[in-house]
Each structure stands twice: as structure tokens, then as C-alpha cells.
Write a protein that holds these residues in place. Sequence first.
Motif, PDB file in Angstrom:
ATOM      1  N   CYS A  96      -4.967  59.607  85.561  1.00  0.00           N
ATOM      2  CA  CYS A  96      -3.671  60.134  86.545  1.00  0.00           C
ATOM      3  C   CYS A  96      -3.637  59.427  87.524  1.00  0.00           C
ATOM      4  CB  CYS A  96      -3.845  61.301  86.617  1.00  0.00           C
ATOM      5  SG  CYS A  96      -4.238  62.474  85.799  1.00  0.00           S
ATOM      6  N   GLN A  97      -3.445  58.044  87.206  1.00  0.00           N
ATOM      7  CA  GLN A  97      -3.094  56.832  88.520  1.00  0.00           C
ATOM      8  C   GLN A  97      -1.709  56.122  87.576  1.00  0.00           C
ATOM      9  OE1 GLN A  97      -4.382  56.354  91.819  1.00  0.00           O
ATOM     10  NE2 GLN A  97      -5.598  57.900  90.761  1.00  0.00           N
ATOM     11  N   ILE A  98      -1.145  56.066  88.895  1.00  0.00           N
ATOM     12  CA  ILE A  98       0.349  54.881  88.431  1.00  0.00           C
ATOM     13  C   ILE A  98      -0.547  53.473  89.081  1.00  0.00           C
ATOM     14  CG2 ILE A  98       2.207  54.580  89.730  1.00  0.00           C
ATOM     15  CD1 ILE A  98       2.770  57.249  90.488  1.00  0.00           C
ATOM     16  N   SER A  99       0.263  52.842  88.325  1.00  0.00           N
ATOM     17  CA  SER A  99      -0.344  51.139  88.391  1.00  0.00           C
ATOM     18  C   SER A  99       1.002  50.664  87.735  1.00  0.00           C
ATOM     19  CB  SER A  99      -1.789  50.863  87.530  1.00  0.00           C
ATOM     20  OG  SER A  99      -1.721  51.031  86.296  1.00  0.00           O
ATOM     21  N   ASN A 100       1.099  49.687  87.593  1.00  0.00           N
ATOM     22  CA  ASN A 100       1.604  48.549  87.469  1.00  0.00           C
ATOM     23  C   ASN A 100       3.149  48.265  87.926  1.00  0.00           C
ATOM     24  OD1 ASN A 100      -0.240  46.676  85.534  1.00  0.00           O
ATOM     25  ND2 ASN A 100      -0.266  48.597  84.633  1.00  0.00           N
ATOM     26  N   GLU A 101       3.667  48.836  88.780  1.00  0.00           N
ATOM     27  CA  GLU A 101       4.725  48.933  89.144  1.00  0.00           C
ATOM     28  C   GLU A 101       6.079  47.715  89.717  1.00  0.00           C
ATOM     29  OE1 GLU A 101       4.794  52.043  92.303  1.00  0.00           O
ATOM     30  OE2 GLU A 101       2.821  51.984  92.361  1.00  0.00           O
ATOM     31  N   PHE A 102       6.665  47.671  89.387  1.00  0.00           N
ATOM     32  CA  PHE A 102       7.816  46.794  89.369  1.00  0.00           C
ATOM     33  C   PHE A 102       8.980  47.089  89.737  1.00  0.00           C
ATOM     34  CE2 PHE A 102      11.084  43.700  87.912  1.00  0.00           C
ATOM     35  CZ  PHE A 102      10.724  42.548  87.631  1.00  0.00           C
ATOM     36  N   GLU A 103       9.962  47.033  90.899  1.00  0.00           N
ATOM     37  CA  GLU A 103      11.008  47.131  91.610  1.00  0.00           C
ATOM     38  C   GLU A 103      12.103  46.638  90.402  1.00  0.00           C
ATOM     39  OE1 GLU A 103      12.109  49.666  93.942  1.00  0.00           O
ATOM     40  OE2 GLU A 103       9.514  49.995  94.560  1.00  0.00           O
ATOM     41  N   HIS A 104      12.843  47.404  89.914  1.00  0.00           N
ATOM     42  CA  HIS A 104      14.058  47.388  89.493  1.00  0.00           C
ATOM     43  C   HIS A 104      15.169  46.786  90.079  1.00  0.00           C
ATOM     44  CE1 HIS A 104      12.856  45.907  85.316  1.00  0.00           C
ATOM     45  NE2 HIS A 104      12.354  46.887  85.574  1.00  0.00           N
ATOM     46  N   CYS A 105      16.584  45.491  89.326  1.00  0.00           N
ATOM     47  CA  CYS A 105      17.861  46.113  90.391  1.00  0.00           C
ATOM     48  C   CYS A 105      18.513  47.343  89.477  1.00  0.00           C
ATOM     49  CB  CYS A 105      18.688  44.686  89.853  1.00  0.00           C
ATOM     50  SG  CYS A 105      20.251  45.251  90.157  1.00  0.00           S
ATOM     51  N   LEU A 106      17.779  47.094  88.448  1.00  0.00           N
ATOM     52  CA  LEU A 106      18.088  48.697  87.455  1.00  0.00           C
ATOM     53  C   LEU A 106      17.705  48.144  86.081  1.00  0.00           C
ATOM     54  CD1 LEU A 106      20.198  50.721  86.957  1.00  0.00           C
ATOM     55  CD2 LEU A 106      21.790  49.776  85.416  1.00  0.00           C
ATOM     56  N   PHE A 107      16.058  48.750  86.145  1.00  0.00           N
ATOM     57  CA  PHE A 107      15.777  48.527  84.503  1.00  0.00           C
ATOM     58  C   PHE A 107      16.689  49.174  83.245  1.00  0.00           C
ATOM     59  CE2 PHE A 107      13.632  51.772  81.638  1.00  0.00           C
ATOM     60  CZ  PHE A 107      12.530  51.099  80.933  1.00  0.00           C
ATOM     61  N   TRP A 108      16.463  48.909  82.333  1.00  0.00           N
ATOM     62  CA  TRP A 108      17.287  49.189  81.225  1.00  0.00           C
ATOM     63  C   TRP A 108      15.857  49.928  79.617  1.00  0.00           C
ATOM     64  CZ3 TRP A 108      20.331  44.250  79.457  1.00  0.00           C
ATOM     65  CH2 TRP A 108      21.389  44.420  80.657  1.00  0.00           C
ATOM     66  N   ASP A 109      15.059  49.381  78.926  1.00  0.00           N
ATOM     67  CA  ASP A 109      14.707  50.041  78.097  1.00  0.00           C
ATOM     68  C   ASP A 109      12.771  49.189  77.818  1.00  0.00           C
ATOM     69  OD1 ASP A 109      13.815  51.308  76.133  1.00  0.00           O
ATOM     70  OD2 ASP A 109      15.659  49.989  74.968  1.00  0.00           O
ATOM     71  N   PHE A 110      12.342  49.638  77.559  1.00  0.00           N
ATOM     72  CA  PHE A 110      11.025  49.102  76.710  1.00  0.00           C
ATOM     73  C   PHE A 110      11.152  49.115  75.127  1.00  0.00           C
ATOM     74  CE2 PHE A 110       9.130  52.286  80.340  1.00  0.00           C
ATOM     75  CZ  PHE A 110       8.252  51.326  80.389  1.00  0.00           C
ATOM     76  N   ASN A 111      10.814  48.315  74.530  1.00  0.00           N
ATOM     77  CA  ASN A 111      11.270  47.781  73.412  1.00  0.00           C
ATOM     78  C   ASN A 111       9.553  47.242  72.902  1.00  0.00           C
ATOM     79  OD1 ASN A 111      13.694  47.766  72.706  1.00  0.00           O
ATOM     80  ND2 ASN A 111      13.804  46.414  73.916  1.00  0.00           N
ATOM     81  N   ILE A 112       8.855  48.173  71.700  1.00  0.00           N
ATOM     82  CA  ILE A 112       7.678  47.750  70.739  1.00  0.00           C
ATOM     83  C   ILE A 112       8.558  46.527  70.556  1.00  0.00           C
ATOM     84  CG2 ILE A 112       5.766  48.646  69.915  1.00  0.00           C
ATOM     85  CD1 ILE A 112       7.137  51.152  70.668  1.00  0.00           C
ATOM     86  N   LEU A 113       7.588  45.531  70.450  1.00  0.00           N
ATOM     87  CA  LEU A 113       7.581  44.566  69.678  1.00  0.00           C
ATOM     88  C   LEU A 113       6.798  44.110  68.355  1.00  0.00           C
ATOM     89  CD1 LEU A 113       7.467  41.630  72.575  1.00  0.00           C
ATOM     90  CD2 LEU A 113       9.208  42.073  71.307  1.00  0.00           C
ATOM     91  N   SER A 114       7.058  43.624  67.424  1.00  0.00           N
ATOM     92  CA  SER A 114       6.176  43.481  66.026  1.00  0.00           C
ATOM     93  C   SER A 114       4.193  43.242  66.576  1.00  0.00           C
ATOM     94  CB  SER A 114       6.617  42.690  65.051  1.00  0.00           C
ATOM     95  OG  SER A 114       6.497  41.213  65.606  1.00  0.00           O
ATOM     96  N   ASN A 115       3.814  42.460  67.124  1.00  0.00           N
ATOM     97  CA  ASN A 115       2.851  41.657  68.522  1.00  0.00           C
ATOM     98  C   ASN A 115       2.322  42.994  68.987  1.00  0.00           C
ATOM     99  OD1 ASN A 115       4.243  41.941  70.245  1.00  0.00           O
ATOM    100  ND2 ASN A 115       3.900  39.687  70.583  1.00  0.00           N
ATOM    101  N   GLY A 116       2.884  44.011  69.162  1.00  0.00           N
ATOM    102  CA  GLY A 116       1.987  44.903  69.556  1.00  0.00           C
ATOM    103  C   GLY A 116       2.159  44.948  71.544  1.00  0.00           C
ATOM    104  N   LEU A 117       2.834  43.912  71.676  1.00  0.00           N
ATOM    105  CA  LEU A 117       2.725  43.462  73.447  1.00  0.00           C
ATOM    106  C   LEU A 117       4.486  44.757  73.293  1.00  0.00           C
ATOM    107  CD1 LEU A 117       2.410  40.334  74.026  1.00  0.00           C
ATOM    108  CD2 LEU A 117       1.395  41.974  74.397  1.00  0.00           C
ATOM    109  N   ILE A 118       5.110  44.789  74.487  1.00  0.00           N
ATOM    110  CA  ILE A 118       5.565  45.313  75.461  1.00  0.00           C
ATOM    111  C   ILE A 118       7.097  44.712  75.642  1.00  0.00           C
ATOM    112  CG2 ILE A 118       6.558  47.878  76.338  1.00  0.00           C
ATOM    113  CD1 ILE A 118       4.423  48.415  74.057  1.00  0.00           C
TER     114      ILE A 118
END
Length: 176
Positions: A96-118
Amino acid sequence: MKVGLSYKITSNLSVEIKELELTDIGSEPDVIAYLNDTDECDSLVYLRVNDEITIHCFLNCSSFEVNDLTVFCSEETRTIFIGGKKKSFTINMNTCQISNEFEHCLFWDFNILSNGLILETGELDCLLRDRNGTILSHAPVDPPYEIFDEEDGIRFNSIVHGTTYLKYPSEKILEA
């Protein structure tokens, strides 16, 4: 104040989502997260994932007309990816830990790539993440921009930044 939340969920896990009044916090959640600065928040979103983890996300829903909240769950790594407004981060379902935070000007989306990366897209920044949410690569962009999936990574073409890249990690890293 309820403002008509817009959201996108990508998951094989069960995800319940609802907008609450700021005063309707109810029982203590497992995770409390802020997608805007605390003094800017006007909405509370309740998320229940797989009937085992409860998340309260505070955000400002009155300022934009894009998805206010995007949720992607990686079942194999038990990682929840959350993005919206000015921030993105991951939550480990085991701790239940938050990690890997990133500050955006404006977040748009997550997309799953064919190699499994995001692929994480935003107004001025794009990220490449692994299934645990670790940020592997960062590229500055500026809309409008074009996205090209190439053998060695993702290429972006934008008027301001020109050509930038998110390089794929080596095969040894992907297998780990």
C-alpha cells in the motif's frame, strides 16, 4: 462538491470507482493520494481494487475537460498505476505504498506497449515505465507531437523540442 468525474480504467482486476463528497471520507482508506496540491483539491474519488485495497484520491476536477483520473492495474506485479491532472504514481498492492511519482504539467494517459512496457503520455513529458512502475526513460515533448514506435524505442516529433526518444532497455532488463 461533486463535479462529474471522467475516468478511464484498464485492468483485469475488479475496480470500483465513485466520486464522494469531500466530507464523506467514511472508513480509513489503505492509501490517500493527491493529484493536485492539497489546497487545490475539490473532489474525492473512492477506488476499491480487487476487494482488497481502498484508495482515496483527492483532485481538482473543475479545471480541465480531459480524463480526470486514469487507472491501470498490472495484475502480474500487483501494481496500480494512477495518473491525472498534475501527477502520476504507482501503488504497490502488497505494501500500500505510493512510489514512482512524477509531476506533470498535465497527465494524459497510460498505454500498454507490445513489449509489456507502459508508455505514459503528458502535455510536456512522456515516460517509459516497467510493469512495476519504475521510470525507465523520460522525454520532453510539446503538443502537437507525433509518436512513432520503433525497434529501439519510442520517437517523438514536436515543433518545440524537435525529435526526442524514450529508449527501450536491454533485453536483460526486460527479463528481470
